[in-house]
Design an enzyme around this catalytic site. Structure first.
Site, short mmCIF file in Angstrom:
data_model
loop_
_atom_site.label_atom_id
_atom_site.label_comp_id
_atom_site.label_asym_id
_atom_site.label_seq_id
_atom_site.Cartn_x
_atom_site.Cartn_y
_atom_site.Cartn_z
N LEU A 123 0.82 -1.20 0.00
CA LEU A 123 0.00 0.00 0.00
C LEU A 123 0.86 1.26 0.00
CD1 LEU A 123 -2.79 1.25 0.08
CD2 LEU A 123 -2.75 1.09 2.57
N CYS A 124 2.03 1.21 0.66
CA CYS A 124 2.88 2.40 0.70
C CYS A 124 3.32 2.80 -0.71
CB CYS A 124 4.09 2.17 1.60
SG CYS A 124 5.13 0.78 1.10
N THR A 125 3.57 1.80 -1.57
CA THR A 125 3.95 2.10 -2.95
C THR A 125 2.79 2.71 -3.71
OG1 THR A 125 5.55 0.29 -2.99
CG2 THR A 125 4.77 1.10 -5.11
#
Length: 425
Positions: free
Chosen positions: A211-213
């Site tokens: 999700l961070c990407t």
């Protein structure tokens, strides 16, 4: 009549300059002649696979380059998200066949062009359909589809009794692909140059991005859509209900927010330069006026353009074009179950299968190990998944026929046990 003839001469004046006289980049075997243009205009048949961003541009370019007999195949219908990059479609076309609308548009705009649409999956067409074309050009976004058509053109090759390839049976395959501002184009001469499966490691198995990407460094349109679905929808909850993918209002909202995010991060799909390269390679292959790409080109179109070409090498043990059984090393057949073997065929970069079915021959009798695509057989063979290779009487050197959606023909694998003293009791 004279005016019509003169207009025809003027229309193709630029092509005549290329085809009716030699040049510094001419193919060594090229013989300038007006017959080459006549072949392109009246005889040459081109198949375009995919009527998306690449396919629409390819269809337009090839039709304007003089190719009049073009077939285009695509199983999809037009949706709202297509309109920002697939220029042959309009809002009124939403819900209609991509192939049909694209063909109608080109037939109506380019005089003499006869585009034949096919609204179906490529797997629905038989050998005779593909055999009629001189060149096949792909604008696909699916590795599975690429591998299937690669297997099809390989299956059409003819060899004499000494195993020598009949070059008249070769149907060149031109393939293009994009990822954001990056792209590649390649020319495949089946049986002679590296095929899709020879370079399968260029297409690694699909990975799941954290999700961070997706939130901080999105690269693909899919990242933007996923961010809107996972983050923005729960946060804004625009309709006060959970997201329903079948609700046109919901999907429109997701599309609009995804497009905003894509614009924010300058994420785009198709670049015009890639289409120019693919169309030029089709023209070179059809006319022999210039030496074709040898055979893989990569470019980056972020700041200006950076590009290079190299020759992808044909693998002697390629699963698709080598025509030899593929060895599968088994460390311990007493522990390895059939399910483990299937997982290996799906996860290993050499095979990258999707849903394989396995059969073999034991003591001269055919034995179905597992077939996932037919419900009755799947239920009957499901218990085999939990059995070890030894339990299934599979010996060292056993050949297994594997069928999968990635290829129109079966692949033969050969089990090779690390334990040399395996005995079936």
């Amino acid at each position: 009549m004279e005016e019509v003839k003169e207009s025809h001469q003027r229309r193709w004046i630029h092509l005549r300059k290329i085809l009716e006289r030699p040049g510094p980049f001419s193919h060594p075997e090229f013989e300038p002649s007006s017959d080459v243009l006549d072949f392109i205009l009246n005889t040459c048949k081109i198949l375009i696979i995919g009527a998306g961003g690449l396919g629409c541009e390819l269809l337009k370019d090839l039709a304007m380059m003089g190719f009049r007999h073009i077939d285009i195949i695509d199983m999809d219908t037009i949706d709202l998200s297509n309109l920002n990059r697939q220029f042959l479609f309009r809002h009124k076309d939403i819900g209609l066949s991509k192939a049909q609308v694209a063909a109608n548009y080109i037939n109506g705009r380019i005089s003499g062009c006869q585009v034949v649409p096919h609204c179906c999956a490529i797997e629905e067409k038989k050998d005779d359909f593909y055999r009629q074309f001189h060149v096949i050009v792909c604008g696909l976004d699916s590795i599975t589809a690429r591998r299937w058509i690669n297997g099809m053109v390989l299956s059409l090759l003819n060899y004499d009794e000494n195993g020598v390839l009949n070059q008249s049976s070769i149907i060149p395959l031109v393939d293009g692909g994009t990822e954001g501002f990056k792209g590649n184009a390649r020319v495949i001469l089946p049986g002679m140059t590296a095929c899709i499966d020879c370079t399968l490691d260029l297409y690694p198995p699909q990975v799941t991005y954290p999700l961070c990407t997706i939130a901080n460094t999105p690269r693909l349109p899919e990242h933007c859509v996923e961010f809107v679905k996972v983050v923005q929808w729960p946060k804004e909850n625009p309709f006060g209900v959970p997201l329903d993918g079948d609700d046109i209002q919901h999907t429109t909202w997701v599309y609009e927010r995804s497009l905003e995010r894509a614009n924010q991060f300058n994420i785009q799909g198709v670049t015009f330069r890639l289409v120019q390269v693919c169309a030029s390679e089709v023209f070179k292959l059809a006319s022999s006026c210039c030496t074709p790409l040898n055979n893989f080109m990569v470019f980056n179109d972020i700041d200006g353009i950076y590009t290079y070409a190299y020759e992808a090498e044909k693998k002697d043990n390629c699963t698709a074009c080598s025509n030899i059984p593929q060895s599968v090393d088994i460390e311990d057949p007493y522990k390895m179950k059939l399910k483990d073997l299937i997982d290996y065929l799906c996860e290993n970069v050499k095979f990258q299968m999707k849903n394989p079915g396995l059969t073999t021959t034991i003591d001269g009798k055919n034995k179905t190990l597992y077939i996932p695509t037919i419900k009755m057989i799947e239920e009957r063979t499901r218990p085999n998944l939990s059995k070890t290779l030894i339990d299934l009487d599979l010996k060292d050197g056993q050949e297994i026929v594997v069928a999968d959606i990635t290829t129109p023909t079966s692949v033969i694998i050969k089990l090779r046990y690390a334990i040399n003293d395996v005995e079936i009791i």
